[in-house]
Design an enzyme around this catalytic site. Structure first.
Site, PDB file in Angstrom:
ATOM      1  N   ARG A  45       0.832  -1.202   0.000  1.00 45.02           N
ATOM      2  CA  ARG A  45       0.000   0.000   0.000  1.00 45.02           C
ATOM      3  C   ARG A  45       0.876   1.265   0.000  1.00 45.02           C
ATOM      4  NH1 ARG A  45      -5.488   1.586   0.449  1.00 45.02           N
ATOM      5  NH2 ARG A  45      -6.145  -0.574   0.299  1.00 45.02           N
TER       6      ARG A  45
ATOM      7  N   GLU B  61      -9.889   5.428   6.875  1.00 47.60           N
ATOM      8  CA  GLU B  61      -8.463   5.739   6.894  1.00 47.60           C
ATOM      9  C   GLU B  61      -8.084   7.095   6.293  1.00 47.60           C
ATOM     10  OE1 GLU B  61      -8.051   1.813   5.088  1.00 47.60           O
ATOM     11  OE2 GLU B  61      -6.192   1.629   6.218  1.00 47.60           O
TER      12      GLU B  61
END
Lengths: 482, 786
Positions: free
Chosen positions: B327, B739
């Site tokens: 990520r 997030e």
């Protein structure tokens, strides 16, 4: 002499003896009374999840005085005669009749809870704020909640909940929990000495200094406990095992504080909250430090005497007391003597207190009108954080000239340090940048900071230099620019 | 929140539904404010229940010589003492690689690594038992930093790369170049409820495990594997967590294994609740990173080539670290178009607890690294960083392909940044900075805007699925169960809203049940911000299956052949608790009556919904693919003030603007935004993990580890939604929100960098992250002396 503790919880009477009296309040609430709304996170008074309201009896005014405390670092034996209100008690009383109080309702409406684990603590601390004020400002809500950590909300919804609380619909704790019956139930028991024993421990709780000193003479190894804001932490972390405890919470004469003869005169058991209120106008520099010191929950129980005899080199109150030449009154079996705080400490956690002696009173002379005083408390986070560096600088100035300087720094050695070489260098010098830069180099020769979790030695040395310059810019902004 | 942002909040377009779009309070709000919502530690104790704890490794690295258990076993009240010898052949586990011992066996990997489990009748006996365990071990030199791991070539997993164009040549030919090394610190999740689990033994060797976990299936799988059971013998239940933030995605496994092993061995209930110090010392955190970077750019600020080598501190075992690094590589572009870029990533193996998921999952480190470079270029070229950002932001019709080859569709980045610049008065405030900084001798001021474009979906394809169980009862009430777990984020609230609207009933007619592997099998962790996207969609799917059956049945009831109205399910409407045939006004019957009649007609009122995210895939070998369904976008402007003498930092004002599509519950989503930002701000400013030279974590409780307090919230904190209804990909056109706002915290760090640029010195002190007072003072001092 009594052999049990009388403690009300949400208005219900509990007679507690044996080992239960030695539990922390949170442990007693959760483990004995099954009141699990009070949460435990850190067990050290740094998160506020265990906040409850502690009502202390005020016999004169026939009421209880309610303040938020951290129940995880308060022992049951310290709360004789008190009424503890937990999150379960806020709606479940005769006045509310099961209806949520205004803070609870506002927290729901404003999405003040997410995971919910900190919420009971917040609700209790917020309810405590309303005990003191009917219409708290945003600043009041923020300052009042520095002892409560929330990791989910970013606090904005909680501040909003405070501001949107319908305070007019809210009943005070003295309404919710009728004081008369509780005060009557305590009655004469309030003035009785208490000794409770378990299989392994004994607690003695006197009500006069004489009783306390007598006990201390008899058992010099006894562990003295007042606010328990440090002892409670040590106990929870398994670093404090004592067989005999002496609790000073019921020695009322040691809790008074006043401004007398140009000085703060405080019993060793005076709480920081009481001192904070008293000195707001007369010593604003120290008041500012106190608003950052600990949290409301800590200041409501933490005592000035505790801060002194805990003897931490980073104790936030000490630099001020050093530069103001605070006088400590020590009381023992043979009477009372006085020691200047500058002569009190002898090494790391070592100080001039003889066996059988008790710190009974502190006298802090206020600065003279022609003296400039500045206090510094530097920490990773401004509120509720142990300092990385503390400092107090007091100077007598005439025009641009420094007539005399007194400097005390904390967190730069095993004890709080006065800086005699720097002080004498400064005396007679012109107050300007050149002087302060030169003084900074002398300062760093007088201190020996260490590297620890709160900062490196280089950092502390630089702070030691820089606060001198900061002092200059604060007291002579025009001169500094010139 | 001030009035301005409040108004923006109210003005957000809401959907037509009765529940969806409304700011209904949190599903458990009443339980929270009254203290009646139970967590693991609050559940009533069973009479046979044991207290469980453990003794851990004394060294960060070394070998076990012997473990003496006799004294512990003799303590009155100690019921069992267990080591790896009691575990059997499956002592090794792990979510990605099987490389983490459940109980230390031979080699010691980090301080506190669980070694011996003790179970006792009382808390006191447990403490005494643990005290009496003697661990004889030899210590060896631990690896405690990324730099040291690189030197010793201690790595986990392969080096991964995402590359586009020819960055080498592009940088070489660029008119301007900069390079550097950027240090990024880790972060403790600091969920308030520490790790906790209870195991109850059942018949036929079954175990019921209550765990504070984001991932019930992971607990079920690991308990079965390690204890030598089959999966159908283990049920994992999670009602709620007192916060998680990623820290309970995999790390809830060890405590669950401990109580399960004790329950299996003793036949008694067993509970463990870590104290905060233990939790912080032995569980994994956000990864610390080192990023070596090199950038080429034009004098006008256009970036022509970028290379970043990321190294992360994976800790002692893989855990999720390689996915976290993935990520990172997928977010190193942040919201900027790079024609020529190369991002390399390598996880390092060190002697700290295995680092793990934490809100943002590698994305925050990537964004911080990129924004550091942007600030550095702006400072070097002496141009405003916002102009630099706009110049390099992804385009709408061209310059819109990411380095991994995904087309950035639904791009609102420029619009968001321009809108926020306007509403925050950015230009005006920045123009005043030089003057303020030249006259204010006490404080130094800085402002920065940082954007975020966060990809939504698990980058591991198979995790992008969810199932839901929907049970409709004959009184018209509904129970829903999904594999999604409630950690405070409001998932259950949103699912109730979605299901209530499907059936046209009131919100209170729907209840979301505890998450349990008994009802929902083979689930994914509640993570990657996708909890509602996946589980909400599955719940809607399940509801629609039942609704279809009910509509068919209602069509028969309402059919009126004499009026020429044949049965027509398409004309059946569910609204306001009434089911009706829209062709016949006033024809309706209550939903509850329809349900009751349906049962009498033997119509199934239960269903299982399923959802899988369409069209996502990513090839990690080639670094190319379409890993994300869509992007959640936003930007932040932060202003900071620094004490010139002490380095102390305050953040007087922050403005946020987030595109989260059409909000299912605006206040729940706003709570994610404010909470995420403050958590991110904590990471970049005050939260500092400090270890000693032996590998002991010194900042292991809130006394020494400082998350933001209420007074750290900027006095002026304006948060708003960017109105947007173009997200056709997600349930009710919403967007994931968990997030992305955390990454906006980087703005506060960038503002510090900006403030330091006003000092007269040209020397770059290379501010690292977090910008603690100590780090800022280091920079101030270096710049004054240099």
């Amino acid at each position: 002499m009594r052999d049990y503790i009388l403690l009300f919880v949400n208005g219900k009477r509990n007679r507690i003896d044996g080992a239960d009296a030695f539990r922390t309040v949170s442990d007693f609430l959760r483990g004995v009374l099954n009141l699990c709304g009070t949460k435990i996170v850190c067990s050290e008074g740094d998160c506020g999840s265990c906040s409850v309201l502690c009502g202390t009896p005020d016999f004169q005014n026939r009421r209880f005085s309610y303040k938020p405390i951290d129940s995880c670092i308060r022992f049951v034996y310290q709360l004789d005669g008190c009424n503890i209100v937990t999150v379960e008690g806020l709606a479940d009383n005769e006045v509310q009749g099961g209806k949520l109080n205004c803070v609870q309702q506002a927290m729901i409406d404003c999405h003040g809870s997410q995971c919910g684990f900190c919420t009971p603590g917040f609700v209790m601390a917020m309810t405590g704020i309303l005990e003191d004020s009917n219409s708290p400002s945003e600043n009041d809500w923020r300052r009042g909640l520095t002892g409560n950590l929330c990791r989910c909300t970013g606090y904005s919804p909680i501040i909003e909940a405070g501001l949107r609380s319908d305070t007019k619909s809210s009943a005070s704790m003295n309404d919710c929990f009728e004081p008369t019956a509780m005060l009557d139930a305590i009655g004469n028991a309030a003035s009785q000495e208490i000794t409770v024993t378990s299989n392994t421990q004994t607690i003695y709780s006197p009500t006069t200094i004489d009783q306390a000193v007598q006990y201390l003479v008899q058992y010099p190894e006894v562990k003295i406990v007042a606010g328990a804001t440090d002892v409670g932490v040590q106990f929870n972390k398994g670093n404090c095992e004592a067989e005999v405890w002496l609790d000073l919470n019921r020695v009322w004469s040691m809790k008074t504080v006043s401004l007398t003869g140009g000085a703060i005169v405080a019993g060793a058991g005076a709480t920081w909250s009481d001192i904070e209120i008293l000195i707001e106008n007369d010593l604003p520099q120290f008041h500012q430090i106190l608003t950052w010191f600990g949290s409301p929950q800590i200041r409501n129980v933490g005592t000035i005497g505790g801060n002194i005899v805990n003897a931490s080199p980073i104790a936030d109150s000490l630099p001020l007391m050093f530069v103001c030449n605070a006088e400590l009154q020590l009381t023992g079996g043979d009477g009372t003597r006085e020691v200047n705080i500058n002569d009190f400490y002898q090494g790391y956690k070592k100080f001039d207190l003889q066996p059988g002696e008790l710190l009974s009173q502190i006298r802090i002379p206020l600065p003279e009108d022609d003296e400039e005083l500045r206090l510094y408390k530097i920490s990773r986070r401004q509120d509720l954080d142990i300092s990385s560096f503390t400092g107090a600088i007091k100077m007598k100035l005439s025009g641009r000239k420094i007539r005399s300087a007194v400097i005390a720094y904390g967190a730069v050695g095993p004890v709080v340090l006065r800086l005699p070489k720097t002080e004498s260098f400064l005396a007679g010098k012109e107050l300007n940048e050149e002087t302060m830069v030169a003084a900074g180099e002398i300062v760093v020769s007088e201190i020996k900071p260490i590297t620890d979790v709160r900062g490196g030695d280089e950092y502390r040395l630089q702070l030691a230099r820089n606060v001198l310059l900061k002092f200059l810019h604060e007291v002579r902004p025009e001169g500094a620019l010139a | 929140m001030n009035e301005h942002s409040q108004n923006l909040l109210e003005r957000v377009k809401v959907l037509d539904g009765k529940s969806v779009g409304k700011s209904i309070p949190h599903d458990s709000a009443i339980g929270h404010v009254t203290g009646s919502a139970p967590y693991i530690d609050d559940l009533p104790r069973r009479v046979d229940e044991l207290f469980v704890g453990f003794a851990g490794s004394p060294f960060a690295a070394g070998k076990i010589v012997s473990v003496e258990l006799d004294d512990a076993q003799k303590v009155e009240g100690v019921v069992c003492v267990l080591t790896h010898n009691d575990v059997g052949p499956h002592n090794i586990f792990g979510p990605l690689f099987c490389d983490e011992p459940f109980l230390a066996d031979g080699e010691l990997l980090y301080i506190g690594q669980p070694l011996v489990i003790v179970a006792a009748e009382t808390q006191a006996a447990l403490a005494e038992g643990i005290n009496r365990i003697v661990i004889n071990a030899t210590a060896s030199e631990p690896v405690l930093s990324v730099d040291e791991a690189i030197k010793q070539k201690k790595f986990i997993g392969p080096r991964r790369q995402i590359k586009c164009g020819d960055p080498e040549t592009a940088i070489n030919n660029a008119p301007e170049k900069l390079s550097g090394t950027f240090y990024i610190g880790g972060q403790e999740q600091f969920y308030l409820e520490s790790q906790a689990a209870i195991a109850f033994p059942g018949e036929q060797d079954q175990l019921i495990v209550h765990s504070s976990t984001q991932n019930t299936t992971e607990i079920q799988t690991m308990v079965a594997e390690v204890l030598g059971l089959s999966m159908h013998q283990v049920v994992c239940i999670c009602k709620r967590m007192g916060g998680a933030f990623g820290g309970k995605e995999t790390q809830a496994v060890i405590p669950a294994l401990m109580v399960s092993l004790v329950a299996q061995r003793t036949g008694r209930a067993a509970r463990i609740v870590y104290d905060k110090d233990t939790d912080m010392c032995v569980t994994g955190k956000r990864h610390a990173y080192v990023c070596n970077w090199e950038v080429g750019f034009k004098p006008d600020g256009q970036i022509v080539g970028l290379k970043c080598d990321f190294y992360s501190d994976g800790g002692a075992a893989a855990d999720l670290s390689t996915s976290v690094m993935e990520r990172t590589l997928l977010h190193a572009d942040n919201s900027y178009f790079f024609e020529h870029a190369q991002f390399n990533g390598q996880v390092c193996k060190t002697n700290v607890p295995p680092n793990t998921a934490f809100r943002g999952f590698g994305g925050p480190q990537a964004v911080a690294a990129t924004e550091n470079i942007i600030e550095r270029i702006a400072e070097y070229l002496k141009i405003d960083a916002f102009d630099l950002r706009l110049k390099n932001t992804y385009g709408q019709t061209d310059r819109n392909v990411t380095p991994y080859g995904q087309l950035f569709s639904g791009n609102h980045m420029s619009e968001i940044m321009e809108t926020l610049a306007e509403s925050s008065n950015y230009r005006h405030r920045v123009a005043k900075l030089p003057g303020r900084n030249s006259t204010d001798r006490m404080n130094l001021h800085g402002i920065s805007m940082t954007p975020v474009k966060f990809g939504i979906s698990f980058t591991t394809k198979f995790l992008n699925q969810a199932n839901a169980l929907v049970n409709v009862y004959t009184d018209g009430t509904i129970q829903v169960s999904t594999g999604g777990t409630e950690m405070g984020q409001g998932l259950n609230t949103k699912i109730r809203q979605l299901v209530a609207d499907e059936f046209g009933v009131g919100y209170s007619s729907v209840i979301v049940m505890p998450t349990s592997t008994e009802k929902n099998n083979n689930t994914s962790p509640t993570a990657a911000s996708a909890g509602t996207d996946l589980n909400g969609a599955a719940a809607v799917n399940g509801s629609q299956i039942i609704k279809k059956r009910l509509a068919d049945f209602a069509a028969e009831i309402f059919a009126s052949p004499e009026k020429g109205l044949i049965p027509s399910p398409d004309h059946i409407e569910f609204a306001g608790g009434i089911v009706s045939d829209v062709r016949q006004p006033g024809s309706g019957i209550p939903f509850s009556e329809l349900c009751n009649r349906a049962r009498l007609e033997r119509i199934d009122l239960g269903a299982r919904g399923f959802y899988k995210t369409p069209g996502v895939d990513f090839n990690r070998e080639t670094g190319k693919g379409n890993p994300f369904l869509y992007y959640t976008q936003g930007a932040a402007v932060a202003e900071v003030s620094i004490d010139r003498f002490t380095g102390e930092l305050t953040v007087p004002r922050v403005d946020l603007l987030m595109d989260i599509g059409k909000s299912i519950n605006p206040k729940v989503d706003m709570g994610q935004i404010t909470g995420g930002f403050i958590q991110g701000m904590g990471w970049v400013t005050a939260e500092c993990l400090v270890y000693d030279e032996k590998g002991n974590l010194l900042s292991h409780s809130p006394t020494t580890y400082k998350i933001p307090a209420i007074t750290d919230v900027p006095p002026e904190f304006n948060c708003a939604f960017f109105p947007n209804d173009d997200n056709l990909h997600c349930v009710r056109r919403s967007k994931a929100v968990g997030e992305p706002p955390l990454l906006l915290g980087v703005a506060a760090w960038a503002a510090v960098k900006n403030a330091l640029s006003f000092l007269p010195s040209d020397h770059d002190p290379n501010l690292s992250l977090p910008a603690t007072g100590e780090e800022i003072l280091r920079c101030l001092t270096e710049q004054a002396n240099g």
